[in-house]
Design a protein around this motif. Structure first.
Motif, PDB file in Angstrom:
ATOM      1  N   LEU A 185      -5.576   9.029  -4.596  1.00  0.00           N
ATOM      2  CA  LEU A 185      -4.354   8.899  -3.808  1.00  0.00           C
ATOM      3  C   LEU A 185      -4.538   7.912  -2.653  1.00  0.00           C
ATOM      4  O   LEU A 185      -3.665   7.084  -2.401  1.00  0.00           O
ATOM      5  CB  LEU A 185      -3.905  10.256  -3.279  1.00  0.00           C
ATOM      6  CG  LEU A 185      -2.602  10.263  -2.480  1.00  0.00           C
ATOM      7  CD1 LEU A 185      -1.457   9.716  -3.323  1.00  0.00           C
ATOM      8  CD2 LEU A 185      -2.295  11.653  -1.973  1.00  0.00           C
ATOM      9  N   ILE A 186      -5.653   7.965  -1.982  1.00  0.00           N
ATOM     10  CA  ILE A 186      -5.879   7.066  -0.848  1.00  0.00           C
ATOM     11  C   ILE A 186      -5.873   5.607  -1.296  1.00  0.00           C
ATOM     12  O   ILE A 186      -5.339   4.736  -0.606  1.00  0.00           O
ATOM     13  CB  ILE A 186      -7.180   7.424  -0.074  1.00  0.00           C
ATOM     14  CG1 ILE A 186      -7.273   6.625   1.225  1.00  0.00           C
ATOM     15  CG2 ILE A 186      -8.413   7.184  -0.932  1.00  0.00           C
ATOM     16  CD1 ILE A 186      -6.249   6.981   2.251  1.00  0.00           C
ATOM     17  N   GLU A 223      -6.489  -1.291 -14.041  1.00  0.00           N
ATOM     18  CA  GLU A 223      -7.759  -0.589 -14.264  1.00  0.00           C
ATOM     19  C   GLU A 223      -7.529   0.917 -14.373  1.00  0.00           C
ATOM     20  O   GLU A 223      -8.147   1.582 -15.205  1.00  0.00           O
ATOM     21  CB  GLU A 223      -8.760  -0.906 -13.142  1.00  0.00           C
ATOM     22  CG  GLU A 223      -9.354  -2.296 -13.224  1.00  0.00           C
ATOM     23  CD  GLU A 223     -10.372  -2.439 -14.340  1.00  0.00           C
ATOM     24  OE1 GLU A 223     -11.155  -1.517 -14.587  1.00  0.00           O
ATOM     25  OE2 GLU A 223     -10.371  -3.505 -14.983  1.00  0.00           O
ATOM     26  N   MET A 224      -6.633   1.454 -13.546  1.00  0.00           N
ATOM     27  CA  MET A 224      -6.347   2.891 -13.613  1.00  0.00           C
ATOM     28  C   MET A 224      -5.603   3.260 -14.891  1.00  0.00           C
ATOM     29  O   MET A 224      -5.921   4.263 -15.527  1.00  0.00           O
ATOM     30  CB  MET A 224      -5.530   3.329 -12.392  1.00  0.00           C
ATOM     31  CG  MET A 224      -6.334   3.544 -11.153  1.00  0.00           C
ATOM     32  SD  MET A 224      -5.358   4.381  -9.900  1.00  0.00           S
ATOM     33  CE  MET A 224      -5.295   3.123  -8.655  1.00  0.00           C
ATOM     34  N   ILE A 258      -2.994   0.467  -1.330  1.00  0.00           N
ATOM     35  CA  ILE A 258      -2.352  -0.619  -2.082  1.00  0.00           C
ATOM     36  C   ILE A 258      -0.887  -0.732  -1.660  1.00  0.00           C
ATOM     37  O   ILE A 258      -0.352  -1.831  -1.503  1.00  0.00           O
ATOM     38  CB  ILE A 258      -2.477  -0.400  -3.607  1.00  0.00           C
ATOM     39  CG1 ILE A 258      -3.934  -0.527  -4.048  1.00  0.00           C
ATOM     40  CG2 ILE A 258      -1.580  -1.355  -4.384  1.00  0.00           C
ATOM     41  CD1 ILE A 258      -4.523  -1.911  -3.916  1.00  0.00           C
ATOM     42  N   GLY A 259      -0.245   0.411  -1.440  1.00  0.00           N
ATOM     43  CA  GLY A 259       1.143   0.403  -0.948  1.00  0.00           C
ATOM     44  C   GLY A 259       1.268  -0.277   0.407  1.00  0.00           C
ATOM     45  O   GLY A 259       2.203  -1.050   0.649  1.00  0.00           O
TER      46      GLY A 259
END
Length: 115
Positions: free
Chosen positions: A83-84, A73-74, A89-90
């Motif tokens: 960033l958050i 999507e990004m 996701i990380g």
């Protein structure tokens, strides 16, 4: 990597397609493709869950789908980069990888050779 984990990986990748299809499909062919992707994804995940721990399989499947969908999507659909969101996701992926690393499949537990 044995065949069942390959099924989980493929199911997660196909999940990305059908989740994006649910949001962006606009005609009959796109909806048909989305429906076929759902069927393929669930077939693969059900087959892998017959031989691997269900909880770990589901966590890996949804982790791949979530991370892949957010990333796609990004990258392709203009979703704003936050960033958050990427950091979370990380964390999700670290948990999924950790589960995979500490979970032995049934063939390994029984001393069988993986296919």
């Amino acid at each position: 990597m044995n065949r069942n984990w390959v099924f989980v990986l493929l199911a997660g990748l196909v999940e990305i397609l059908w989740v994006i299809g649910l949001k962006h499909a606009s005609n009959t062919w796109e909806w048909l493709g989305t429906a076929l992707a759902i069927v393929a994804s669930f077939f693969l995940i059900i087959e892998s869950a017959k031989r691997l721990p269900v909880g770990t399989v589901y966590a890996v499947f949804t982790g791949i789908g979530t991370a892949g969908t957010v990333g796609t999507e990004m990258l392709l659909f203009g979703e704003p980069f936050k960033l958050i969101k990427v950091l979370l996701i990380g964390v999700l992926l670290a948990g999924v990888i950790g589960l995979k690393l500490v979970t032995a499949d049934n063939a390994e537990q029984n001393g069988e050779v993986s296919r």
